[in-house]
Design a protein around this motif. Structure first.
Motif, mmCIF file in Angstrom:
data_model
loop_
_atom_site.group_PDB
_atom_site.id
_atom_site.type_symbol
_atom_site.label_atom_id
_atom_site.label_comp_id
_atom_site.label_asym_id
_atom_site.label_seq_id
_atom_site.Cartn_x
_atom_site.Cartn_y
_atom_site.Cartn_z
ATOM 1 N N LYS A 62 0.841 -1.194 0.000
ATOM 2 C CA LYS A 62 0.000 0.000 0.000
ATOM 3 C C LYS A 62 0.874 1.242 0.000
ATOM 4 O O LYS A 62 1.874 1.304 0.692
ATOM 5 C CB LYS A 62 -0.894 0.012 1.241
ATOM 6 C CG LYS A 62 -1.935 -1.075 1.228
ATOM 7 C CD LYS A 62 -2.815 -0.975 2.455
ATOM 8 C CE LYS A 62 -3.857 -2.061 2.447
ATOM 9 N NZ LYS A 62 -4.718 -1.986 3.626
ATOM 10 N N ARG A 63 0.464 2.179 -0.802
ATOM 11 C CA ARG A 63 1.166 3.457 -0.819
ATOM 12 C C ARG A 63 0.510 4.363 0.199
ATOM 13 O O ARG A 63 -0.690 4.575 0.183
ATOM 14 C CB ARG A 63 1.081 4.092 -2.201
ATOM 15 C CG ARG A 63 1.880 3.348 -3.234
ATOM 16 C CD ARG A 63 1.837 4.056 -4.550
ATOM 17 N NE ARG A 63 2.568 5.303 -4.437
ATOM 18 C CZ ARG A 63 2.683 6.177 -5.402
ATOM 19 N NH1 ARG A 63 2.120 5.952 -6.553
ATOM 20 N NH2 ARG A 63 3.355 7.283 -5.232
ATOM 21 N N THR A 64 1.302 4.872 1.072
ATOM 22 C CA THR A 64 0.762 5.791 2.065
ATOM 23 C C THR A 64 1.041 7.207 1.605
ATOM 24 O O THR A 64 2.157 7.557 1.236
ATOM 25 C CB THR A 64 1.405 5.544 3.443
ATOM 26 O OG1 THR A 64 2.820 5.684 3.327
ATOM 27 C CG2 THR A 64 1.072 4.162 3.957
ATOM 28 N N GLY A 65 0.007 8.006 1.621
ATOM 29 C CA GLY A 65 0.155 9.389 1.206
ATOM 30 C C GLY A 65 0.822 10.207 2.287
ATOM 31 O O GLY A 65 0.465 10.111 3.456
ATOM 32 N N VAL A 66 1.777 10.982 1.894
ATOM 33 C CA VAL A 66 2.478 11.845 2.837
ATOM 34 C C VAL A 66 1.805 13.208 2.790
ATOM 35 O O VAL A 66 1.661 13.807 1.736
ATOM 36 C CB VAL A 66 3.972 11.966 2.467
ATOM 37 C CG1 VAL A 66 4.681 12.897 3.410
ATOM 38 C CG2 VAL A 66 4.608 10.600 2.455
ATOM 39 N N THR A 67 1.382 13.675 3.928
ATOM 40 C CA THR A 67 0.754 14.987 3.996
ATOM 41 C C THR A 67 1.839 16.048 3.955
ATOM 42 O O THR A 67 2.800 16.002 4.718
ATOM 43 C CB THR A 67 -0.061 15.135 5.290
ATOM 44 O OG1 THR A 67 -1.002 14.072 5.343
ATOM 45 C CG2 THR A 67 -0.783 16.452 5.330
#
Length: 107
Positions: A62-67
Protein backbone atom coordinates in the motif's frame (compact mmCIF):
# COMPACT_ATOMS: atom_id res chain seq x y z
CA UNK A 1 3.63 -39.65 -39.46
CA UNK A 2 4.55 -37.18 -42.13
CA UNK A 3 1.91 -35.11 -43.87
CA UNK A 4 2.65 -33.93 -47.39
CA UNK A 5 1.41 -30.36 -47.17
CA UNK A 6 2.14 -29.62 -50.82
CA UNK A 7 -0.85 -31.70 -51.88
CA UNK A 8 -3.31 -29.97 -49.51
CA UNK A 9 -5.70 -27.26 -50.67
CA UNK A 10 -6.26 -24.13 -48.63
CA UNK A 11 -9.22 -25.50 -46.61
CA UNK A 12 -7.37 -28.71 -45.77
CA UNK A 13 -4.28 -26.75 -44.77
CA UNK A 14 -6.32 -24.41 -42.55
CA UNK A 15 -7.98 -27.45 -40.91
CA UNK A 16 -4.58 -29.05 -40.32
CA UNK A 17 -3.25 -25.85 -38.74
CA UNK A 18 -6.30 -25.55 -36.47
CA UNK A 19 -5.94 -29.19 -35.34
CA UNK A 20 -2.20 -28.71 -34.71
CA UNK A 21 -2.84 -25.60 -32.60
CA UNK A 22 -5.55 -27.37 -30.63
CA UNK A 23 -3.20 -30.28 -29.94
CA UNK A 24 -0.45 -27.86 -28.93
CA UNK A 25 -2.83 -26.22 -26.42
CA UNK A 26 -3.79 -29.65 -25.02
CA UNK A 27 -0.13 -30.59 -24.54
CA UNK A 28 0.58 -27.28 -22.83
CA UNK A 29 -2.34 -27.74 -20.40
CA UNK A 30 -1.20 -31.29 -19.63
CA UNK A 31 2.33 -30.05 -18.90
CA UNK A 32 1.06 -27.32 -16.59
CA UNK A 33 -1.10 -29.86 -14.78
CA UNK A 34 1.85 -32.19 -14.24
CA UNK A 35 4.04 -29.37 -12.91
CA UNK A 36 1.22 -28.24 -10.60
CA UNK A 37 0.87 -31.80 -9.24
CA UNK A 38 4.62 -31.98 -8.59
CA UNK A 39 4.58 -28.67 -6.73
CA UNK A 40 1.59 -29.73 -4.64
CA UNK A 41 3.32 -33.03 -3.79
CA UNK A 42 6.45 -31.20 -2.65
CA UNK A 43 4.41 -28.76 -0.55
CA UNK A 44 2.44 -31.61 1.01
CA UNK A 45 5.62 -33.54 1.81
CA UNK A 46 7.11 -30.46 3.48
CA UNK A 47 3.82 -29.65 5.24
CA UNK A 48 3.70 -26.17 3.73
CA UNK A 49 1.32 -24.12 1.67
CA UNK A 50 1.96 -21.98 -1.37
CA UNK A 51 1.45 -18.90 0.83
CA UNK A 52 4.22 -20.11 3.14
CA UNK A 53 6.61 -20.22 0.20
CA UNK A 54 5.41 -17.08 -1.58
CA UNK A 55 3.86 -14.87 1.12
CA UNK A 56 3.54 -11.72 -0.97
CA UNK A 57 2.00 -13.43 -3.97
CA UNK A 58 -0.71 -11.16 -5.36
CA UNK A 59 -0.43 -8.66 -2.53
CA UNK A 60 0.65 -5.20 -3.52
CA UNK A 61 2.23 -2.87 -1.01
CA UNK A 62 0.00 0.00 0.00
CA UNK A 63 1.17 3.46 -0.82
CA UNK A 64 0.76 5.79 2.06
CA UNK A 65 0.16 9.39 1.21
CA UNK A 66 2.48 11.84 2.84
CA UNK A 67 0.75 14.99 4.00
CA UNK A 68 2.62 18.05 2.87
CA UNK A 69 2.43 21.29 4.81
CA UNK A 70 0.44 24.10 3.28
CA UNK A 71 2.51 26.66 1.42
CA UNK A 72 -0.16 29.12 0.19
CA UNK A 73 -3.25 30.59 1.87
CA UNK A 74 -6.31 32.26 0.37
CA UNK A 75 -6.48 35.86 1.70
CA UNK A 76 -10.26 35.94 1.24
CA UNK A 77 -10.83 32.69 3.16
CA UNK A 78 -7.93 31.57 5.41
CA UNK A 79 -9.34 28.03 5.57
CA UNK A 80 -8.34 27.52 1.91
CA UNK A 81 -4.74 26.41 1.68
CA UNK A 82 -2.60 24.73 -0.95
CA UNK A 83 0.68 22.83 -0.65
CA UNK A 84 1.94 23.92 -4.05
CA UNK A 85 1.63 20.39 -5.44
CA UNK A 86 -0.81 19.23 -8.05
CA UNK A 87 -3.36 21.30 -9.90
CA UNK A 88 -3.73 24.87 -8.75
CA UNK A 89 -6.96 25.47 -6.84
CA UNK A 90 -9.53 27.84 -8.27
CA UNK A 91 -9.05 30.42 -5.51
CA UNK A 92 -5.31 30.53 -6.30
CA UNK A 93 -5.90 31.15 -10.01
CA UNK A 94 -8.56 33.76 -9.21
CA UNK A 95 -6.15 35.59 -6.90
CA UNK A 96 -3.46 35.60 -9.61
CA UNK A 97 -5.95 36.98 -12.14
CA UNK A 98 -6.91 39.67 -9.63
CA UNK A 99 -3.33 40.92 -9.66
CA UNK A 100 -1.83 39.11 -6.67
CA UNK A 101 1.54 37.43 -6.99
CA UNK A 102 2.50 33.97 -5.74
CA UNK A 103 4.74 35.49 -3.06
CA UNK A 104 1.71 37.47 -1.76
CA UNK A 105 -0.14 34.20 -1.09
CA UNK A 106 2.68 32.48 0.77
CA UNK A 107 2.04 31.55 4.38
Amino acid sequence: MAVDIKNLNQNQLADLIAKAQARQNELSKERVGKVREKIQAILKAERMTIDDVFPSRGAKPKRTGVTVAAKFRDPANPENTWSGRGKRPRWFNDALKAGKKEKDLLI
